[in-house]
Design a protein around this motif. Structure first.
Motif, PDB file in Angstrom:
ATOM      1  N   VAL B 195       0.832  -1.194   0.000  1.00 61.08           N
ATOM      2  CA  VAL B 195       0.000   0.000   0.000  1.00 61.08           C
ATOM      3  C   VAL B 195       0.876   1.256   0.000  1.00 61.08           C
ATOM      4  N   ILE B 196       1.891   1.258   0.863  1.00 62.75           N
ATOM      5  CA  ILE B 196       2.764   2.430   0.965  1.00 62.75           C
ATOM      6  C   ILE B 196       3.520   2.644  -0.348  1.00 62.75           C
ATOM      7  N   LYS B 197       3.994   1.550  -0.921  1.00 63.93           N
ATOM      8  CA  LYS B 197       4.746   1.633  -2.165  1.00 63.93           C
ATOM      9  C   LYS B 197       3.836   2.227  -3.258  1.00 63.93           C
ATOM     10  N   MET B 198       2.614   1.729  -3.267  1.00 61.35           N
ATOM     11  CA  MET B 198       1.657   2.193  -4.264  1.00 61.35           C
ATOM     12  C   MET B 198       1.431   3.703  -4.149  1.00 61.35           C
ATOM     13  N   MET B 199       1.278   4.166  -2.900  1.00 62.55           N
ATOM     14  CA  MET B 199       0.999   5.592  -2.709  1.00 62.55           C
ATOM     15  C   MET B 199       2.191   6.448  -3.126  1.00 62.55           C
ATOM     16  N   ARG B 200       3.382   5.983  -2.825  1.00 59.97           N
ATOM     17  CA  ARG B 200       4.575   6.746  -3.222  1.00 59.97           C
ATOM     18  C   ARG B 200       4.680   6.816  -4.733  1.00 59.97           C
ATOM     19  N   GLU B 201       4.428   5.690  -5.383  1.00 60.54           N
ATOM     20  CA  GLU B 201       4.510   5.659  -6.842  1.00 60.54           C
ATOM     21  C   GLU B 201       3.501   6.607  -7.474  1.00 60.54           C
ATOM     22  N   MET B 202       2.326   6.664  -6.858  1.00 57.33           N
ATOM     23  CA  MET B 202       1.301   7.538  -7.422  1.00 57.33           C
ATOM     24  C   MET B 202       1.753   8.987  -7.365  1.00 57.33           C
ATOM     25  N   MET B 203       2.456   9.357  -6.281  1.00 58.10           N
ATOM     26  CA  MET B 203       2.980  10.719  -6.184  1.00 58.10           C
ATOM     27  C   MET B 203       4.048  10.942  -7.233  1.00 58.10           C
ATOM     28  N   ASP B 204       4.904   9.934  -7.387  1.00 58.52           N
ATOM     29  CA  ASP B 204       5.986  10.075  -8.361  1.00 58.52           C
ATOM     30  C   ASP B 204       5.429  10.236  -9.773  1.00 58.52           C
ATOM     31  N   LYS B 205       4.359   9.494 -10.073  1.00 55.03           N
ATOM     32  CA  LYS B 205       3.784   9.562 -11.420  1.00 55.03           C
ATOM     33  C   LYS B 205       2.883  10.780 -11.601  1.00 55.03           C
ATOM     34  N   GLY B 206       2.714  11.560 -10.551  1.00 56.42           N
ATOM     35  CA  GLY B 206       1.919  12.781 -10.666  1.00 56.42           C
ATOM     36  C   GLY B 206       0.421  12.552 -10.611  1.00 56.42           C
ATOM     37  N   MET B 207      -0.001  11.340 -10.225  1.00 57.76           N
ATOM     38  CA  MET B 207      -1.445  11.098 -10.104  1.00 57.76           C
ATOM     39  C   MET B 207      -1.985  11.842  -8.896  1.00 57.76           C
ATOM     40  N   VAL B 208      -1.122  12.082  -7.947  1.00 60.61           N
ATOM     41  CA  VAL B 208      -1.479  12.815  -6.745  1.00 60.61           C
ATOM     42  C   VAL B 208      -0.436  13.903  -6.594  1.00 60.61           C
ATOM     43  N   LYS B 209      -0.892  15.143  -6.291  1.00 64.68           N
ATOM     44  CA  LYS B 209       0.095  16.226  -6.242  1.00 64.68           C
ATOM     45  C   LYS B 209       0.721  16.380  -4.867  1.00 64.68           C
ATOM     46  N   SER B 210      -0.023  16.083  -3.819  1.00 64.41           N
ATOM     47  CA  SER B 210       0.547  16.143  -2.473  1.00 64.41           C
ATOM     48  C   SER B 210      -0.255  15.206  -1.580  1.00 64.41           C
ATOM     49  N   MET B 211       0.292  14.930  -0.399  1.00 63.36           N
ATOM     50  CA  MET B 211      -0.327  13.870   0.388  1.00 63.36           C
ATOM     51  C   MET B 211      -0.241  14.175   1.877  1.00 63.36           C
ATOM     52  N   ILE B 212      -1.318  13.867   2.578  1.00 62.64           N
ATOM     53  CA  ILE B 212      -1.281  13.921   4.042  1.00 62.64           C
ATOM     54  C   ILE B 212      -1.521  12.514   4.542  1.00 62.64           C
ATOM     55  N   PHE B 213      -0.654  12.097   5.425  1.00 61.84           N
ATOM     56  CA  PHE B 213      -0.682  10.714   5.866  1.00 61.84           C
ATOM     57  C   PHE B 213      -0.865  10.709   7.377  1.00 61.84           C
ATOM     58  N   ILE B 214      -1.958  10.124   7.825  1.00 62.75           N
ATOM     59  CA  ILE B 214      -2.236  10.157   9.259  1.00 62.75           C
ATOM     60  C   ILE B 214      -2.032   8.782   9.863  1.00 62.75           C
ATOM     61  N   THR B 215      -1.275   8.711  10.935  1.00 59.19           N
ATOM     62  CA  THR B 215      -1.034   7.402  11.539  1.00 59.19           C
ATOM     63  C   THR B 215      -0.558   7.551  12.969  1.00 59.19           C
ATOM     64  N   HIS B 216      -0.630   6.453  13.708  1.00 63.19           N
ATOM     65  CA  HIS B 216       0.013   6.474  15.018  1.00 63.19           C
ATOM     66  C   HIS B 216       1.324   5.689  14.967  1.00 63.19           C
ATOM     67  N   GLU B 217       1.604   5.096  13.809  1.00 59.58           N
ATOM     68  CA  GLU B 217       2.843   4.319  13.695  1.00 59.58           C
ATOM     69  C   GLU B 217       3.940   5.210  13.134  1.00 59.58           C
ATOM     70  N   LEU B 218       4.759   5.728  14.040  1.00 63.05           N
ATOM     71  CA  LEU B 218       5.763   6.695  13.596  1.00 63.05           C
ATOM     72  C   LEU B 218       6.813   6.167  12.642  1.00 63.05           C
ATOM     73  N   PRO B 219       7.285   4.960  12.825  1.00 61.73           N
ATOM     74  CA  PRO B 219       8.307   4.470  11.893  1.00 61.73           C
ATOM     75  C   PRO B 219       7.806   4.569  10.463  1.00 61.73           C
ATOM     76  N   LEU B 220       6.520   4.323  10.292  1.00 63.60           N
ATOM     77  CA  LEU B 220       5.903   4.393   8.982  1.00 63.60           C
ATOM     78  C   LEU B 220       6.055   5.807   8.426  1.00 63.60           C
ATOM     79  N   LEU B 221       5.769   6.814   9.254  1.00 62.40           N
ATOM     80  CA  LEU B 221       5.851   8.202   8.817  1.00 62.40           C
ATOM     81  C   LEU B 221       7.282   8.554   8.409  1.00 62.40           C
ATOM     82  N   TYR B 222       8.217   8.077   9.201  1.00 59.06           N
ATOM     83  CA  TYR B 222       9.617   8.406   8.926  1.00 59.06           C
ATOM     84  C   TYR B 222       9.986   7.936   7.523  1.00 59.06           C
TER      85      TYR B 222
END
Lengths: 417, 339, 335
Positions: B195-222
């Motif tokens: 899922v995370i890989k997919m979201m990053r790729e979508m940003m790279d391909k310009g399908m999404v211009k910016s992203m807000i990611f909400i979580t309590h798992e900090l390592p994920l955010l890092y």
């Protein structure tokens, strides 16, 4: 536990249902202390309308008081000439060609009606059947009787009644007696049924008996359903298959049909209150078993149950300590529903003449059955003999259903608003 | 500096409870995201981060109500628009949302491509159903989803697949801001990574211009986001880059949060897991002073009285605390040495 | 057809057959456990008062042979099954020599024509009310739900009696009993049809009335559950219009209610029996009631068998249809 109870009683639905149910229950418990009469005692013959009945004999002997009510005369007239008679009078006046505009059968136009009547009524013409629509003997007699009673009530003449041994004492239209000074007065708020029994007393007793039937049926159905559901759900495998097969059978053959069949095969003689309740319980456990089973299946692989299994606890202990507490609230709800449907089932059976064969106690269903057999709905139009019974049945199941939805909202947060 | 995609100024929203009490779950929040960047929002459950996610969308329905502040997406202020305009021209195109329970986010009785048709038609776009299907098919291919996923009901898909389908649907109109609320919390590790890989790729391909990611798992955010914001009791307590926030948190709450959830992983320090004792304050009656004061071990009496504004202390770093940054860093250094 | 689907159907058909066989056996056995000898009753009615004991015995033997009661219980069962397959169901005891098929044939159409429309109308109206109550909430919900709950608490016979008393006895809007004017001969003309229609109203509405309440309460909880589902929120955030979302919700809430339809067909049998007896409607319920009163086993067996079969087929078909129209069930059952 205490907290749960508090939550339950904070639910308005539960509370309303609980209060209605308690009022019914308390009435059933307390009423016999006030009216000690046997509920099946026959007081008279046939349906008597609700009201207070005074013994004429005793009324005659009661002390009289003088009162002059200004509206006494008109009240007397109004009650002496019922609406049907006023309609006949109107019809007659129309035939006669009198101007009846502005005159109706209502109380406030009674004066006008009487004045018109007196101005237009002619005994001789009636006898000669001069009026179209009043030509048969019966119709003519009706008119004449009407005229006589109008004259009689108009005069309000003192009637002579015998008082004591042979003395004739004039009774004036200003004489009154006190109801509670009449030696024999009976108040029948719901009249009597076809056997002349006091319907209210009978109804209270019947409600009690029906509640007991519901309670027994509900207990049997819930226990059976619980045991079957626990076994099928927890043990699983072939036990589950067999039990669910039986449950399927009970679903497919409608419970009501089964009930009639089993009930009839038990035999008339054996059909008391308890048998009736047991048979109802025995045919209605299925859905409880199904729901308990599905709940147990979702529970049986939970961690705490597995832990118990690993600790080598017996099946009985696991079921008792690790499964039952989790489905307890559900079982309570199922029980409430079973009680309510048990009461309904008895009523339906009895209505079909398959109810408890008893002459000692009434049940709600038997009361309905009697009302049906003796034409209370149709020929006698004695609403008091069946309507309160339907009302009580509806109120009991309404209160139980309310309590149930209240509990449901407390225990299933998804349903909360 | 890139183009600003999302700018939020002093946004305040409230919940109205059934007892008719106001709960200010988002209290004067401001943030900025540039094109191509991602922002992480962290905090324990009940800190208001999910409410912030809902508030940022600009589409309010009870019990959530808009109070004040601006949401500006690519130069367009959406906070004053009427709901139907927001629905038609903002949702899905300017801002898209991936819900917390993405597993159940799809109508179980509607086939995926039918649902996509509904989404496109709701925006009044001039496309035939065949166009829509072709477009969806192409998009699914690009993000590595099989065509058959389009033809199925959501209940017939596996959990991870459902998750990715939801992401693909959310981004089908190429939103300028994508808000993802714990999109991976219910998944196993493999699916999470996909899922995370997919979201990053979508940003790279310009399908999404910016992203807000909400979580309590900090390592994920890092690993995923450029910047991190920590929220507490409806307010932002600290902001910084992902690296700064993980290795050099300044606010006592951020520090506690990092230390309590941080797990030993390559590149992170080996720290003890320490939970923060206590629970967040009741927002029906928020405390007058610092909202964290009751749980803060560095709190002094003044903290409970004076409300603190959020202050910038380094380039692009902000915090909200009565102590100076220097003081806090000294205290932390002292503590770390003692361990 | 997938493997899972085939397995699902096989399982359903297997249980259908097993349950059917067991139901046939029970239907045969249970009425025969009833006390009271029907033959004695018939002979008592038919034999002339001066008959000698031998003549009476002869008569008894004759009827026992006629009804096959001189055979063993297995022989009787065999006859029962054969007759059931022939569609005659044997001879009625109480209305000898009328066949059971004749008695049932004259009743079943009245019952079906009464029940099926009434159940469907009650189901639709109830679901509509429940859905509106769940969606509108507020006053609708506050008024409608307690009313529905109270309505569903009124027993079937209660509703029937109240309707009867108000509309037939007091207002005189509808006839008191029967399915058509007793003076008429069934024929396809306007007089007869209008008589049937006016006799139809009260039994019909009494069944509709009691089924509305229960369905409405069920649909309301189902809809509230669906309205709170995650997909509702998600669809909103994707910009889908409320009207469309409401359609999603009610479709999803309605589907499980389909099983409720099967259940209500099953449970309505009891209620209809009561409604039919109260309105003296010449359907299966009345036939069954008369048969019970006169210990007429063949008629009871046939009635219960037909009712069982109707419920069995209805629930079997609904199971199958349901599995096709509801992907949730499809996903759970077929894989």
């Amino acid at each position: 536990m205490k907290n749960t109870l508090k939550n339950v009683f904070h639910s308005p639905r539960f509370l309303v249902g609980f209060i209605i149910f308690m009022v019914i229950l308390l009435t059933v418990l307390i009423y016999p202390y006030f009216v000690t009469r046997d509920p099946l005692l026959s007081l008279g013959k046939g349906f008597l309308a609700p009201g207070t009945y005074l013994s004429v004999y005793d009324a005659n002997n009661a002390p009289t008081y003088r009162m002059e009510l200004p509206e006494a005369a008109i009240n007397r007239l109004e009650s002496a000439i019922p609406t049907e008679d006023r309609q006949v009078m109107l019809d007659f006046l129309k035939v006669k060609g009198a101007d009846v505009s502005g005159v109706s059968t209502a109380n406030d136009s009674l004066d006008d009606l009487l004045a018109l009547w007196k101005a237009n009524y002619d005994e001789a013409d009636v006898k000669a059947s001069k009026y179209q629509g009043f030509s048969t003997q019966a119709q003519r007699n009706k008119l004449r009787r009407l005229n006589t009673s109008i004259l009689a009530s108009e005069q309000a003449s003192a009637m002579s009644l015998s008082k004591g041994e042979g003395d004739a004492v004039a009774v004036s239209d200003t004489d009154y007696i006190k109801v509670n000074e009449v030696a024999n007065a009976v108040s029948l708020p719901l009249g009597t049924d076809n056997f002349g029994r006091d319907t209210l007393t009978e109804l209270v007793k019947a409600t009690g008996v029906s509640l007991i039937i519901g309670l027994i049926a509900g207990t049997v159905a819930t226990l059976l359903g619980l045991v079957v559901g626990l076994l099928a759900g927890y043990v699983g495998g072939i036990v589950d298959d067999i039990l669910m097969f039986i449950a399927n059978l009970f679903t497919v053959i409608p419970g009501f049909v089964l009930l009639i069949l089993i009930y009839y095969s038990v035999g008339q003689a054996a059909r008391g209150i308890t048998t009736c309740a047991l048979v109802i319980g025995f045919t209605s456990w299925v859905w409880t078993a199904r729901s308990v089973r599905s709940q147990v299946i979702s529970l049986r692989n939970r961690d705490h149950v597995n832990l118990s299994k690993l600790s080598g606890h017996s099946l009985f202990r696991i079921v008792l300590t690790d499964i039952l507490p989790y489905i307890a609230s559900y079982v309570v709800m199922a029980f409430i529903l079973q009680v309510s449907s048990g009461i309904l089932a008895e009523a339906q059976l009895s209505l079909l003449g398959l109810g408890p064969k008893t002459t000692d106690v009434p049940t709600l269903g038997l009361m309905m059955n009697w009302a049906k057999l003796f034409g209370a709905y149709t020929s006698s139009n004695a609403w008091w003999a069946y309507f309160p019974v339907i009302g009580v049945i509806a109120l009991i199941s309404f209160s139980l259903n309310l309590m149930n939805t209240g509990l449901d909202q407390v225990f299933n947060p998804a349903l909360r608003d | 500096m890139g183009k600003i995609m999302l700018e939020v100024n002093q946004l305040t929203t409230k919940y109205v409870t059934r007892a008719n009490e106001d709960v200010y779950a988002v209290d004067h929040v401001s943030l900025k995201i540039e094109e191509g960047k991602s922002l992480g929002i962290a905090g324990e459950s009940g800190c208001g981060k999910s409410t912030l996610a809902l508030s940022l969308i600009g589409y309010y329905f009870p019990p959530l109500h808009y109070m004040s502040g601006d949401i500006i997406i690519d130069g367009k202020n959406i906070s004053g628009l009427d709901p139907d305009t927001v629905r038609k021209s903002v949702l899905g195109t300017d801002v898209a949302y991936i819900p917390q329970a993405a597993m159940n986010a799809l109508n179980p009785t509607r086939k995926v491509y039918k649902f996509i048709e509904d989404v496109i038609h709701a925006h009044g776009l001039d496309m035939t159903n065949k166009d829509i299907y072709d477009m969806a098919h192409k998009r699914f291919e690009e993000v590595g989803l099989p065509e058959e996923a389009l033809l199925k009901h959501s209940v017939e898909l596996s959990g991870g697949m459902r998750q990715r389908v939801v992401i693909a649907i959310s981004t089908i109109l190429n939103p300028k801001v994508l808000i993802a609320d714990e999109p991976s919390s219910a998944l196993d590790v493999t699916s999470q990574k996909m899922v995370i890989k997919m979201m990053r790729e979508m940003m790279d391909k310009g399908m999404v211009k910016s992203m807000i990611f909400i979580t309590h798992e900090l390592p994920l955010l890092y690993n995923v986001t450029d910047d991190i914001m920590v929220m507490y009791a409806g307010q932002i307590v600290e902001k910084g880059t992902a690296k700064q926030m993980v290795f050099d948190p300044v606010h006592p709450y951020s520090r506690g949060l990092m230390r309590s959830i941080l797990v030993p992983e390559a590149g992170t320090r080996d720290v003890k897991l320490t939970a923060i004792p206590g629970t967040p304050p009741n927002l029906k009656h928020p405390p007058a002073g610092c909202r964290f004061a009751d749980r803060c071990k560095y709190a002094v009496p003044a903290c409970k009285v004076n409300a603190m504004p959020i202050m910038e202390f380094e380039d692009n770093r902000e915090y909200r605390c009565g102590h100076s940054v220097q003081h806090l860093r000294e205290v932390y250094e002292h503590e770390d040495r003692a361990e | 057809m997938s493997k899972g689907m085939r397995k699902y159907f096989k399982k359903k058909i297997f249980w259908f057959i097993i349950t059917f066989v067991a139901a046939v056996i029970l239907n045969f056995l249970l009425p025969r456990l009833m006390p009271g000898d029907p033959v004695n009753a018939i002979v008592g009615k038919n034999v002339s008062p001066g008959a000698s004991p031998e003549q009476v015995q002869e008569q008894i033997a004759f009827y026992q042979h006629q009804f096959g009661l001189d055979k063993s219980i297995f022989g009787q069962f065999f006859d029962f099954v054969v007759n059931a397959f022939k569609g005659t169901f044997g001879v009625s005891y109480s209305q000898y020599p009328r066949t059971v098929a004749d008695i049932i044939g004259s009743g079943i159409w009245w019952t079906l024509a009464l029940q099926i429309p009434a159940i469907l109308v009650g189901w639709l109206l109830g679901n509509l009310l429940g859905a509106v109550a769940a969606y509108r909430r507020g006053i609708w919900d506050k008024v409608l739900m307690p009313v529905s709950l109270f309505m569903s608490a009124i027993p079937a016979f209660g509703a029937a009696v109240i309707l009867l008393v108000i509309f037939a006895v007091n207002l005189g809007w509808a006839p008191v009993n029967g399915a058509y004017d007793p003076g008429m001969i069934p024929a396809f003309n306007w007089n007869f049809i209008s008589s049937v229609i006016s006799h139809y109203q009260l039994p019909f509405w009494s069944i509709v009335l009691i089924s509305i309440g229960g369905q409405a309460v069920g649909m309301r909880s189902m809809s509230i559950y669906e309205l709170n589902a995650d997909y509702v929120k998600y669809s909103r955030f994707l910009g889908i219009k409320d009207g469309k979302i409401v359609r999603y919700v009610f479709r999803n809430a309605m589907l499980p209610q389909v099983t409720g339809l099967a259940m209500s067909i099953g449970s309505s049998v009891g209620g209809a029996l009561v409604a039919e007896t109260i309105f003296s409607y010449p359907g299966l319920g009345t036939a069954m009631y008369n048969a019970i009163v006169s210990s007429d086993y063949p008629v009871i067996s046939a009635c219960t068998l037909i009712i069982t079969l109707m419920v069995l087929i209805a629930s079997f078909m609904l199971d199958i249809i349901y599995a096709f129209i509801d992907p949730r069930v499809k996903a759970a059952q077929f894989d």
